[in-house]
Motif scaffolding. Structure first.
Motif, PDB file in Angstrom:
ATOM      1  N   PHE A  72       2.002   1.721   3.545  1.00 36.44           N
ATOM      2  CA  PHE A  72       1.550   0.391   3.137  1.00 36.44           C
ATOM      3  C   PHE A  72       2.466  -0.171   2.062  1.00 36.44           C
ATOM      4  O   PHE A  72       2.854   0.535   1.133  1.00 36.44           O
ATOM      5  N   ALA A  73       2.785  -1.443   2.186  1.00 39.40           N
ATOM      6  CA  ALA A  73       3.497  -2.155   1.117  1.00 39.40           C
ATOM      7  C   ALA A  73       2.666  -3.353   0.698  1.00 39.40           C
ATOM      8  O   ALA A  73       2.256  -4.166   1.538  1.00 39.40           O
ATOM      9  N   MET A  74       2.405  -3.439  -0.608  1.00 39.32           N
ATOM     10  CA  MET A  74       1.652  -4.574  -1.125  1.00 39.32           C
ATOM     11  C   MET A  74       2.472  -5.853  -1.025  1.00 39.32           C
ATOM     12  O   MET A  74       1.922  -6.939  -0.808  1.00 39.32           O
ATOM     13  N   ASN A  75       3.774  -5.712  -1.203  1.00 39.44           N
ATOM     14  CA  ASN A  75       4.648  -6.893  -1.280  1.00 39.44           C
ATOM     15  C   ASN A  75       4.475  -7.811  -0.079  1.00 39.44           C
ATOM     16  O   ASN A  75       4.410  -9.031  -0.206  1.00 39.44           O
ATOM     17  N   ASP A  76       4.439  -7.212   1.123  1.00 37.38           N
ATOM     18  CA  ASP A  76       4.297  -8.023   2.337  1.00 37.38           C
ATOM     19  C   ASP A  76       2.916  -7.838   2.976  1.00 37.38           C
ATOM     20  O   ASP A  76       2.690  -8.309   4.087  1.00 37.38           O
ATOM     21  N   ARG A  77       2.051  -7.100   2.276  1.00 32.72           N
ATOM     22  CA  ARG A  77       0.714  -6.796   2.801  1.00 32.72           C
ATOM     23  C   ARG A  77       0.807  -6.246   4.221  1.00 32.72           C
ATOM     24  O   ARG A  77       0.045  -6.638   5.116  1.00 32.72           O
TER      25      ARG A  77
END
Lengths: 185, 185
Positions: free
Chosen positions: B158-163
């Motif tokens: 998971f990456a928060m930056n691009d959700r």
């Protein structure tokens, strides 16, 4: 079929980072994949107490977290093999600084976070340093529409189980979205 | 060219897990990607204090960490959208237990760790629960020569930056090895 492995840590793969600190007044880097996110603005690095870098982080209350791309895998691995006690690992990199003058940043890494030490969580053989991120530096080439694009970052992921470095694959779904159809109301 | 992003957390992608706990006597699951490794045998989960699950972990001193594969992405995402206050998320899974009777494990996840709460690190809006792994359960189909093979696990990153949710790519290098050639002696 389920089987038991004993108390085996399987929280992998984890992101591999180069932690920077000043030790005895000089920049030094160490490879760490035992990292974590505490809350949105703070991150942890778990470092065996025997490491050379720990004293510098404690002394200055600062460190950096640099995220290398796969093309830096040799340098990244080397920084986990060699100790700053006897090797000058900073020679491998072009270094720059942001606001924290004891948190050396690596130009070749596409992402760099300057961190202020806010907590140290003590474990029998490890210091877990928790840093508040105070500034993030980024290569503009890894942005897509102003957002960090991990397909461009090409981070190095690490699994202890096979002692391997892994690449990131494709983005395949949108978070807080793809599961909406399972809502019952 | 380097640019500043402000104090932006870029320690991504992180492994997405389903944390299990008993809350008010019933099994509940919540999706967490703000995880970390503290030392070899203990792991952290960073959970906003507003979540329903936190009270159960504090009450029982136990939780589970289940690693879903990409084919469980809808269920995984849903467990991050719906709250156990109003939804029965356990209905989605076949549940089993190991030695800890308040750490529900998900059969559909290839890896399951039972954890005993050993520390809680307090942040303004988050509880970071640190668990000692006491037993790990594994589907035998994800092993290669007796070692957990993450190519078979197919974890969700998971990456928060691009959700976004991301897949794992290929294993491409061996740790404590590929960098040896940079040794100067």
């Amino acid at each position: 079929m389920k089987m038991k492995l004993g108390a085996k840590n399987c929280l992998y793969p984890m992101l591999t980072v180069l932690v920077g600190a000043h030790v005895n007044g000089k920049p030094n880097f160490i490879t760490i994949a035992h990292v974590g996110i505490m809350d949105l603005g703070s991150i942890s690095i778990g470092m065996a107490k025997a490491h050379y870098t720990n004293a510098g982080i404690k002394e200055n209350g600062t460190f950096s977290v640099n995220i290398p791309s796969v093309d830096l895998v040799k340098e990244t691995d080397y920084c986990g093999i060699a100790s700053g006690k006897s090797a000058d690992k900073a020679r491998l990199f072009e270094i720059f600084y942001g606001g924290l003058k004891t948190a050396p940043l690596i130009k070749q890494c596409p992402l760099n976070m300057e961190c202020k030490l806010i907590k140290t969580v003590d474990f029998p053989k490890h210091d877990v340093f928790v840093g508040e991120i105070v500034e993030t530096h980024c290569d503009d080439r890894v942005l897509t529409d102003g957002v960090v694009d991990f397909a461009k970052v090409q981070p190095i992921l690490f699994a202890m189980n096979d002692r391997g470095y892994w690449k990131l694959g494709d983005r395949f779904a949108k978070a807080w979205s793809v599961g909406s159809e399972l809502k019952t109301q």
